[in-house]
Design a protein around this motif. Structure first.
Motif, PDB file in Angstrom:
ATOM      1  N   MET A  61       0.832  -1.201   0.000  1.00  0.00           N
ATOM      2  CA  MET A  61       0.000   0.000   0.000  1.00  0.00           C
ATOM      3  C   MET A  61       0.870   1.256   0.000  1.00  0.00           C
ATOM      4  O   MET A  61       0.615   2.208  -0.741  1.00  0.00           O
ATOM      5  CB  MET A  61      -0.867   0.046   1.263  1.00  0.00           C
ATOM      6  N   THR A  62       1.874   1.234   0.859  1.00  0.00           N
ATOM      7  CA  THR A  62       2.686   2.432   1.061  1.00  0.00           C
ATOM      8  C   THR A  62       3.535   2.764  -0.158  1.00  0.00           C
ATOM      9  O   THR A  62       3.593   3.927  -0.589  1.00  0.00           O
ATOM     10  CB  THR A  62       3.579   2.241   2.293  1.00  0.00           C
ATOM     11  N   THR A  63       4.183   1.752  -0.736  1.00  0.00           N
ATOM     12  CA  THR A  63       5.007   2.038  -1.915  1.00  0.00           C
ATOM     13  C   THR A  63       4.125   2.530  -3.051  1.00  0.00           C
ATOM     14  O   THR A  63       4.518   3.419  -3.811  1.00  0.00           O
ATOM     15  CB  THR A  63       5.782   0.794  -2.371  1.00  0.00           C
ATOM     16  N   GLN A  64       2.940   1.973  -3.119  1.00  0.00           N
ATOM     17  CA  GLN A  64       2.001   2.402  -4.149  1.00  0.00           C
ATOM     18  C   GLN A  64       1.671   3.890  -3.979  1.00  0.00           C
ATOM     19  O   GLN A  64       1.757   4.677  -4.919  1.00  0.00           O
ATOM     20  CB  GLN A  64       0.739   1.567  -3.991  1.00  0.00           C
ATOM     21  N   LEU A  65       1.317   4.246  -2.739  1.00  0.00           N
ATOM     22  CA  LEU A  65       1.007   5.647  -2.445  1.00  0.00           C
ATOM     23  C   LEU A  65       2.183   6.559  -2.781  1.00  0.00           C
ATOM     24  O   LEU A  65       2.032   7.561  -3.485  1.00  0.00           O
ATOM     25  CB  LEU A  65       0.661   5.791  -0.955  1.00  0.00           C
ATOM     26  N   LEU A  66       3.354   6.200  -2.292  1.00  0.00           N
ATOM     27  CA  LEU A  66       4.510   7.089  -2.450  1.00  0.00           C
ATOM     28  C   LEU A  66       4.958   7.167  -3.901  1.00  0.00           C
ATOM     29  O   LEU A  66       5.486   8.187  -4.345  1.00  0.00           O
ATOM     30  CB  LEU A  66       5.668   6.615  -1.561  1.00  0.00           C
ATOM     31  N   THR A  67       4.730   6.089  -4.634  1.00  0.00           N
ATOM     32  CA  THR A  67       5.068   6.130  -6.058  1.00  0.00           C
ATOM     33  C   THR A  67       4.091   7.040  -6.787  1.00  0.00           C
ATOM     34  O   THR A  67       4.478   7.865  -7.613  1.00  0.00           O
ATOM     35  CB  THR A  67       5.021   4.715  -6.658  1.00  0.00           C
ATOM     36  N   ARG A  68       2.824   6.909  -6.431  1.00  0.00           N
ATOM     37  CA  ARG A  68       1.803   7.728  -7.068  1.00  0.00           C
ATOM     38  C   ARG A  68       2.057   9.213  -6.880  1.00  0.00           C
ATOM     39  O   ARG A  68       1.892  10.006  -7.801  1.00  0.00           O
ATOM     40  CB  ARG A  68       0.421   7.339  -6.513  1.00  0.00           C
ATOM     41  N   TYR A  85      12.987  -0.250  -4.399  1.00  0.00           N
ATOM     42  CA  TYR A  85      12.462   1.112  -4.398  1.00  0.00           C
ATOM     43  C   TYR A  85      13.539   2.068  -3.941  1.00  0.00           C
ATOM     44  O   TYR A  85      14.343   1.728  -3.067  1.00  0.00           O
ATOM     45  CB  TYR A  85      11.265   1.224  -3.445  1.00  0.00           C
ATOM     46  N   GLN A  86      13.533   3.254  -4.525  1.00  0.00           N
ATOM     47  CA  GLN A  86      14.421   4.302  -4.013  1.00  0.00           C
ATOM     48  C   GLN A  86      13.720   5.644  -4.124  1.00  0.00           C
ATOM     49  O   GLN A  86      12.699   5.780  -4.809  1.00  0.00           O
ATOM     50  CB  GLN A  86      15.752   4.317  -4.765  1.00  0.00           C
ATOM     51  N   LEU A  87      14.265   6.622  -3.427  1.00  0.00           N
ATOM     52  CA  LEU A  87      13.682   7.961  -3.485  1.00  0.00           C
ATOM     53  C   LEU A  87      13.942   8.562  -4.864  1.00  0.00           C
ATOM     54  O   LEU A  87      15.039   8.404  -5.408  1.00  0.00           O
ATOM     55  CB  LEU A  87      14.296   8.837  -2.391  1.00  0.00           C
ATOM     56  N   ARG A  88      12.962   9.229  -5.425  1.00  0.00           N
ATOM     57  CA  ARG A  88      13.170   9.923  -6.701  1.00  0.00           C
ATOM     58  C   ARG A  88      14.274  10.948  -6.512  1.00  0.00           C
ATOM     59  O   ARG A  88      14.384  11.591  -5.463  1.00  0.00           O
ATOM     60  CB  ARG A  88      11.896  10.661  -7.124  1.00  0.00           C
ATOM     61  N   SER A  89      15.064  11.137  -7.538  1.00  0.00           N
ATOM     62  CA  SER A  89      16.212  12.017  -7.318  1.00  0.00           C
ATOM     63  C   SER A  89      15.848  13.500  -7.396  1.00  0.00           C
ATOM     64  O   SER A  89      16.421  14.313  -6.698  1.00  0.00           O
ATOM     65  CB  SER A  89      17.340  11.681  -8.285  1.00  0.00           C
ATOM     66  N   ARG A  90      14.879  13.846  -8.217  1.00  0.00           N
ATOM     67  CA  ARG A  90      14.581  15.269  -8.329  1.00  0.00           C
ATOM     68  C   ARG A  90      13.530  15.709  -7.298  1.00  0.00           C
ATOM     69  O   ARG A  90      12.771  16.655  -7.515  1.00  0.00           O
ATOM     70  CB  ARG A  90      14.136  15.621  -9.751  1.00  0.00           C
ATOM     71  N   LEU A  91      13.576  15.045  -6.158  1.00  0.00           N
ATOM     72  CA  LEU A  91      12.556  15.239  -5.137  1.00  0.00           C
ATOM     73  C   LEU A  91      12.359  16.697  -4.753  1.00  0.00           C
ATOM     74  O   LEU A  91      11.243  17.170  -4.634  1.00  0.00           O
ATOM     75  CB  LEU A  91      12.952  14.428  -3.902  1.00  0.00           C
ATOM     76  N   TRP A  92      13.432  17.413  -4.563  1.00  0.00           N
ATOM     77  CA  TRP A  92      13.313  18.769  -4.018  1.00  0.00           C
ATOM     78  C   TRP A  92      12.833  19.755  -5.064  1.00  0.00           C
ATOM     79  O   TRP A  92      11.963  20.587  -4.782  1.00  0.00           O
ATOM     80  CB  TRP A  92      14.619  19.209  -3.354  1.00  0.00           C
ATOM     81  N   GLN A  93      13.385  19.629  -6.265  1.00  0.00           N
ATOM     82  CA  GLN A  93      12.812  20.446  -7.342  1.00  0.00           C
ATOM     83  C   GLN A  93      11.308  20.198  -7.440  1.00  0.00           C
ATOM     84  O   GLN A  93      10.517  21.124  -7.518  1.00  0.00           O
ATOM     85  CB  GLN A  93      13.386  20.071  -8.708  1.00  0.00           C
ATOM     86  N   ASP A  94      10.959  18.914  -7.465  1.00  0.00           N
ATOM     87  CA  ASP A  94       9.561  18.564  -7.649  1.00  0.00           C
ATOM     88  C   ASP A  94       8.689  19.120  -6.535  1.00  0.00           C
ATOM     89  O   ASP A  94       7.545  19.499  -6.768  1.00  0.00           O
ATOM     90  CB  ASP A  94       9.397  17.050  -7.695  1.00  0.00           C
ATOM     91  N   LEU A  95       9.246  19.167  -5.347  1.00  0.00           N
ATOM     92  CA  LEU A  95       8.493  19.699  -4.226  1.00  0.00           C
ATOM     93  C   LEU A  95       7.995  21.106  -4.534  1.00  0.00           C
ATOM     94  O   LEU A  95       6.889  21.475  -4.166  1.00  0.00           O
ATOM     95  CB  LEU A  95       9.388  19.720  -2.987  1.00  0.00           C
ATOM     96  N   LEU A  96       8.822  21.861  -5.229  1.00  0.00           N
ATOM     97  CA  LEU A  96       8.412  23.218  -5.571  1.00  0.00           C
ATOM     98  C   LEU A  96       7.220  23.209  -6.520  1.00  0.00           C
ATOM     99  O   LEU A  96       6.322  24.036  -6.402  1.00  0.00           O
ATOM    100  CB  LEU A  96       9.590  23.979  -6.191  1.00  0.00           C
ATOM    101  N   SER A  97       7.175  22.262  -7.436  1.00  0.00           N
ATOM    102  CA  SER A  97       6.027  22.286  -8.350  1.00  0.00           C
ATOM    103  C   SER A  97       4.782  21.659  -7.726  1.00  0.00           C
ATOM    104  O   SER A  97       3.665  22.057  -8.045  1.00  0.00           O
ATOM    105  CB  SER A  97       6.364  21.660  -9.705  1.00  0.00           C
TER     106      SER A  97
END
Lengths: 165, 165
Positions: A61-68, A85-97
């Motif tokens: 459930m959780t990986t599904q949510l976090l991937t979505r 699974y790994q954290l997306r790399s452009r996480l912080w840029q994406d946070l801004l959008s």
DNA sequence: CAATGTGTTCAATCAAGACTGAAACTTGTG
DNA sequence: CACAAGTTTCAGTCTTGATTGAACACATTG
């Protein structure tokens, strides 16, 4: 790396606490915490289940949510059938959008409100108008911030890494 | 103004939905929604209870919470013994500084994590270092944004109000 | 195309915490 | 100072939603 260590466990719980405040389920926060500190920087489905002492179902459930929502990505490792699974790399840029999208929800709410108050005096609308104007202000600024981050990130990272050496 | 109208009710529920996503209790979202659209721009304790169909106890809890986090303020009206509440006026500016506090929590978490990983290779630390660097970047930017908002707000509001006339 | 290793779904359980309502308390007023 | 109005507190109820675990589905490999 195993999450064998009490301090690492604690770190993961602290991450969960913080993420909970942002409205994510605790388990999602734990997954994020674990993936911030593991070596190598990915974990398989059942490593997550085991190290976080959670059921497979809950991890699924959780990986599904976090991937979505764009926080995780699934990777395939040659020679393994398991999902990693790994954290997306452009996480912080994406946070801004993704912030942009949140702000837009508020802006839309203000629009609706103003529509409802259309026959009221301007005074009654001030709160909603200020919300609109503020939202627009931020929406205009966010791309600029993303851009600046993009440009400065390499130099800032390099500086920071030099400190370590 | 009474919240007699279905559309206004709906507006308030929509606000509650949105606020719930940000981790506030629904009732807090309803109070915020009501205070965004009421005329005059304040409501008494029992007007809130009545119009939101909530118990006095729940309103009391909620106003307390929202006052504590700086969203509401209690005002006294001459000739009334009842408490009245309204939205704090510097809400949007303040939002920028409360963001600062949130970012700092993340920065601190990254610091902790790095401390735990101090004997690991630099590669293992990259995710946490990027979080630190990004946090610092944002923390540096927020005051600038607050400042720009402060400066531009009057002109932006004036423009926007002119559109209405 | 079975057999085995993985992942997902979903009904049931459980826990957290929002909300109520009544009693206690506080404050203002005659 | 006593009374009334207004507010808060808090124990109990109820709702929501996170988590489990087992059954199911899927995919890989010999």
């Amino acid at each position: 790396m195993n999450i064998d260590n009490n301090q690492l466990r604690q770190y993961i719980e602290n991450t969960a606490d913080l993420m909970e405040e942002h409205g994510l389920p605790r388990m999602a926060g734990r997954v994020i915490g674990a993936l911030m500190i593991c070596t190598p920087p990915y974990l398989s489905h059942d490593e997550l289940a085991e190290q976080l002492q959670a059921s497979k179902g809950s991890i699924s459930m959780t990986t599904q949510l976090l991937t979505r929502v764009g926080i995780l990505e699934r990777i395939s490792l040659p020679g393994h059938r398991k999902h990693h699974y790994q954290l997306r790399s452009r996480l912080w840029q994406d946070l801004l959008s993704t912030s942009s999208e949140h702000i837009q929800q508020h802006r839309r709410l203000a629009d609706d409100g103003l529509h409802l108050l259309k026959d009221e005096p301007a005074e009654a609308k001030l709160r909603l108008i200020e919300l609109q104007v503020f939202s627009d202000f931020i929406l205009e600024l966010l791309p600029e911030m993303a851009d600046r981050w993009e440009r400065r990130r390499p130099e800032l990272m390099e500086e920071r890494l030099a400190q370590l050496a």
